[in-house]
Design a protein around this motif. Sequence first.
Motif, PDB file in Angstrom:
ATOM      1  N   HIS A   1       0.812  -1.222   0.000  1.00 33.07           N
ATOM      2  CA  HIS A   1       0.000   0.000   0.000  1.00 33.07           C
ATOM      3  C   HIS A   1       0.845   1.272   0.000  1.00 33.07           C
ATOM      4  N   ASP A   2       2.099   1.189   0.451  1.00 32.89           N
ATOM      5  CA  ASP A   2       3.056   2.301   0.419  1.00 32.89           C
ATOM      6  C   ASP A   2       2.836   3.330   1.531  1.00 32.89           C
ATOM      7  N   LEU A   3       1.921   3.093   2.430  1.00 31.55           N
ATOM      8  CA  LEU A   3       1.690   4.047   3.514  1.00 31.55           C
ATOM      9  C   LEU A   3       2.869   4.076   4.488  1.00 31.55           C
ATOM     10  N   CYS A   4       3.483   2.930   4.704  1.00 28.81           N
ATOM     11  CA  CYS A   4       4.631   2.863   5.612  1.00 28.81           C
ATOM     12  C   CYS A   4       5.811   3.652   5.053  1.00 28.81           C
ATOM     13  N   GLU A   5       6.034   3.552   3.759  1.00 22.78           N
ATOM     14  CA  GLU A   5       7.129   4.305   3.147  1.00 22.78           C
ATOM     15  C   GLU A   5       6.884   5.803   3.260  1.00 22.78           C
ATOM     16  N   GLU A   6       5.646   6.215   3.109  1.00 21.22           N
ATOM     17  CA  GLU A   6       5.323   7.631   3.278  1.00 21.22           C
ATOM     18  C   GLU A   6       5.590   8.088   4.698  1.00 21.22           C
ATOM     19  N   ALA A   7       5.337   7.217   5.671  1.00 23.66           N
ATOM     20  CA  ALA A   7       5.542   7.563   7.077  1.00 23.66           C
ATOM     21  C   ALA A   7       7.021   7.508   7.474  1.00 23.66           C
ATOM     22  N   ALA A   8       7.787   6.617   6.861  1.00 23.42           N
ATOM     23  CA  ALA A   8       9.186   6.427   7.258  1.00 23.42           C
ATOM     24  C   ALA A   8      10.088   6.169   6.057  1.00 23.42           C
ATOM     25  N   PRO A   9      10.250   7.144   5.177  1.00 31.23           N
ATOM     26  CA  PRO A   9      11.031   6.922   3.957  1.00 31.23           C
ATOM     27  C   PRO A   9      12.510   6.649   4.217  1.00 31.23           C
ATOM     28  N   ARG A  10      13.026   7.037   5.371  1.00 31.95           N
ATOM     29  CA  ARG A  10      14.432   6.750   5.686  1.00 31.95           C
ATOM     30  C   ARG A  10      14.642   5.301   6.093  1.00 31.95           C
ATOM     31  N   LEU A  11      13.551   4.601   6.403  1.00 36.42           N
ATOM     32  CA  LEU A  11      13.671   3.250   6.929  1.00 36.42           C
ATOM     33  C   LEU A  11      13.253   2.165   5.948  1.00 36.42           C
ATOM     34  N   MET A  12      12.423   2.512   4.961  1.00 37.26           N
ATOM     35  CA  MET A  12      11.889   1.490   4.053  1.00 37.26           C
ATOM     36  C   MET A  12      11.459   2.105   2.739  1.00 37.26           C
ATOM     37  N   HIS A  13      11.333   1.256   1.722  1.00 39.66           N
ATOM     38  CA  HIS A  13      10.838   1.711   0.425  1.00 39.66           C
ATOM     39  C   HIS A  13      10.262   0.519  -0.336  1.00 39.66           C
ATOM     40  N   LEU A  14       9.448   0.828  -1.329  1.00 39.41           N
ATOM     41  CA  LEU A  14       8.955  -0.211  -2.233  1.00 39.41           C
ATOM     42  C   LEU A  14       9.920  -0.292  -3.408  1.00 39.41           C
ATOM     43  N   ASP A  15      10.288  -1.521  -3.783  1.00 34.98           N
ATOM     44  CA  ASP A  15      11.177  -1.684  -4.929  1.00 34.98           C
ATOM     45  C   ASP A  15      10.371  -1.589  -6.224  1.00 34.98           C
ATOM     46  N   ASP A  16      11.022  -1.806  -7.338  1.00 37.53           N
ATOM     47  CA  ASP A  16      10.374  -1.678  -8.641  1.00 37.53           C
ATOM     48  C   ASP A  16       9.242  -2.676  -8.853  1.00 37.53           C
ATOM     49  N   ASP A  17       9.258  -3.774  -8.092  1.00 39.72           N
ATOM     50  CA  ASP A  17       8.202  -4.781  -8.193  1.00 39.72           C
ATOM     51  C   ASP A  17       7.085  -4.564  -7.179  1.00 39.72           C
ATOM     52  N   GLY A  18       7.163  -3.477  -6.414  1.00 36.67           N
ATOM     53  CA  GLY A  18       6.137  -3.191  -5.410  1.00 36.67           C
ATOM     54  C   GLY A  18       6.314  -3.950  -4.108  1.00 36.67           C
ATOM     55  N   GLU A  19       7.507  -4.538  -3.909  1.00 38.33           N
ATOM     56  CA  GLU A  19       7.804  -5.276  -2.674  1.00 38.33           C
ATOM     57  C   GLU A  19       8.451  -4.331  -1.669  1.00 38.33           C
ATOM     58  N   LEU A  20       8.042  -4.427  -0.425  1.00 37.11           N
ATOM     59  CA  LEU A  20       8.624  -3.589   0.608  1.00 37.11           C
ATOM     60  C   LEU A  20      10.031  -4.070   0.952  1.00 37.11           C
ATOM     61  N   VAL A  21      10.947  -3.126   1.034  1.00 34.43           N
ATOM     62  CA  VAL A  21      12.332  -3.401   1.412  1.00 34.43           C
ATOM     63  C   VAL A  21      12.635  -2.575   2.654  1.00 34.43           C
ATOM     64  N   LEU A  22      13.093  -3.233   3.709  1.00 33.99           N
ATOM     65  CA  LEU A  22      13.512  -2.522   4.909  1.00 33.99           C
ATOM     66  C   LEU A  22      14.958  -2.095   4.704  1.00 33.99           C
ATOM     67  N   ASP A  23      15.190  -0.792   4.650  1.00 28.53           N
ATOM     68  CA  ASP A  23      16.549  -0.290   4.488  1.00 28.53           C
ATOM     69  C   ASP A  23      17.342  -0.484   5.773  1.00 28.53           C
ATOM     70  N   ARG A  24      16.646  -0.438   6.897  1.00 28.84           N
ATOM     71  CA  ARG A  24      17.259  -0.691   8.198  1.00 28.84           C
ATOM     72  C   ARG A  24      16.261  -1.432   9.060  1.00 28.84           C
TER      73      ARG A  24
END
Length: 62
Positions: A13-36
């Motif tokens: 849904h991408d809501l988490c990335e909007e809330a914490a872009p320094r910690l996570m992002h969606l990759d090109d396939d729409g999968e969540l990646v935890l940066d930390r």
Amino acid sequence: MRIVLDRPRCEGHDLCEEAAPRLMHLDDDGELVLDREEVGEADAGLANAAVRVCPVAALRIA
């Protein structure tokens, strides 16, 4: 503090990335990646916000 992702539950849904872009992002396939996964006190608020906004409860704090 650690962010735990339940990958099968995540729907991208991408809501988490909007809330914490320094910690996570969606990759090109729409999968969540935890940066930390390990989060310090400075980013604890962001991590908690990401957990709260997830509509399918795919994230939790451990």
